[in-house]
Write an enzyme that holds these catalytic residues in place. Structure first.
Site, mmCIF file in Angstrom:
data_model
loop_
_atom_site.group_PDB
_atom_site.id
_atom_site.type_symbol
_atom_site.label_atom_id
_atom_site.label_comp_id
_atom_site.label_asym_id
_atom_site.label_seq_id
_atom_site.Cartn_x
_atom_site.Cartn_y
_atom_site.Cartn_z
ATOM 1 N N ASP A 15 32.966 50.786 25.795
ATOM 2 C CA ASP A 15 34.389 50.996 25.997
ATOM 3 C C ASP A 15 34.717 52.344 25.354
ATOM 4 O O ASP A 15 33.968 52.839 24.506
ATOM 5 C CB ASP A 15 35.187 49.872 25.330
ATOM 6 C CG ASP A 15 36.674 50.127 25.352
ATOM 7 O OD1 ASP A 15 37.228 50.297 26.441
ATOM 8 O OD2 ASP A 15 37.275 50.170 24.257
ATOM 9 N N ASP A 17 38.426 53.857 24.474
ATOM 10 C CA ASP A 17 39.557 53.954 23.548
ATOM 11 C C ASP A 17 39.488 52.883 22.470
ATOM 12 O O ASP A 17 39.429 51.685 22.759
ATOM 13 C CB ASP A 17 40.867 53.826 24.325
ATOM 14 C CG ASP A 17 40.977 54.890 25.404
ATOM 15 O OD1 ASP A 17 40.978 56.079 25.047
ATOM 16 O OD2 ASP A 17 41.024 54.533 26.595
ATOM 17 N N ASP A 174 36.122 46.892 21.514
ATOM 18 C CA ASP A 174 37.019 46.743 20.370
ATOM 19 C C ASP A 174 38.147 45.754 20.599
ATOM 20 O O ASP A 174 38.878 45.435 19.652
ATOM 21 C CB ASP A 174 37.644 48.104 20.018
ATOM 22 C CG ASP A 174 38.724 48.515 21.008
ATOM 23 O OD1 ASP A 174 39.876 48.722 20.586
ATOM 24 O OD2 ASP A 174 38.417 48.632 22.206
#
Length: 232
Positions: A15, A17, A174
């Protein structure tokens, strides 16, 4: 550690961001400014946290309903992208331990990709600006697949572009929607919560490797060893 043959190498899908780069402050400021410009003041970081891991388009669709925005969804996406890109180009830091992990995987010849809910233009700007594009392979935006996270589509497309079976892929994430998407894709998952207070969420608990304190506790060496360990 014993050498790993090329045939045994996993593929790793990051991922972007909040995982590879600390871009959430830029997204928060871009979103706050957009809403204020459309007559919705007072958007807070706590409000922003509800959308971490959700694609840009899905976030803005929700804002249209929630805040009664009258601009078209396409216009809002373009405006948020413009606001975000201006901030991203001014500076988007890469998390130090993540940079070490990417460099070590690159040296080992591990195929890597990025799969993000951001727009393609935002992904390109960040990867180019940070130099990560020199180390990582294909980048897949949620704009390119039918469904965003928590659906598995963006990770499955990344695996397809890498020529890897989903079972041979490891996702680094995240946010809860991203971890759920990785699990739905039948991929191993490393979870590094950007909101550590949410680390006891059952979705995070289902990850194969969890760093409950987020980037503060994340370690590249431990993660590399776990990635390269062939599952029983």
């Amino acid at each position: 550690m014993a050498n790993v043959t090329e045939a045994a190498l996993p593929a790793v899908v990051f991922d972007l961001d909040g995982t590879l780069v600390d871009s959430e402050p830029n997204y928060f400021e871009a979103g706050r400014a957009l809403l204020e410009a459309h007559g919705v003041p007072g958007f807070t970081w706590a409000d922003h946290e509800r959308y971490i891991g959700v694609s840009t388009r899905e976030t803005l669709a929700d804002w249209r309903r929630r805040y009664g925005l009258t601009a078209s969804l396409d216009a809002l996406v373009e405006e948020l992208d413009d606001r975000y890109l201006a901030l991203a180009r001014a500076g988007t830091p890469v998390f130090e331990q993540m940079a070490l992990l990417v460099e070590r995987l690159h040296r080992a010849g591990v195929p890597m990709a990025v799969a993000s809910g951001s727009s393609g233009s935002a992904i390109t700007a960040v990867l180019t600006g940070t130099g990560l594009d020199d180390l990582l392979g294909p980048a897949v935006s949620a704009e390119e697949v039918p469904r965003g996270k928590p659906a598995p589509d963006v990770f499955l497309e990344a695996a397809r572009r890498l020529g890897a079976a989903p079972v041979d892929c490891v996702v680094i994430e995240d946010a809860e929607p991203g971890v759920a998407a990785a699990l739905a894709a039948r991929m191993r998952c490393v979870a590094v919560p950007s909101v550590p207070a949410a680390a006891d969420d059952p979705v995070f608990s289902a990850a194969g490797l969890l760093f409950p304190d987020g980037q503060q506790s994340f370690r590249a060496a431990e993660t590399y060893d776990w990635i390269m360990r062939v599952p029983a």
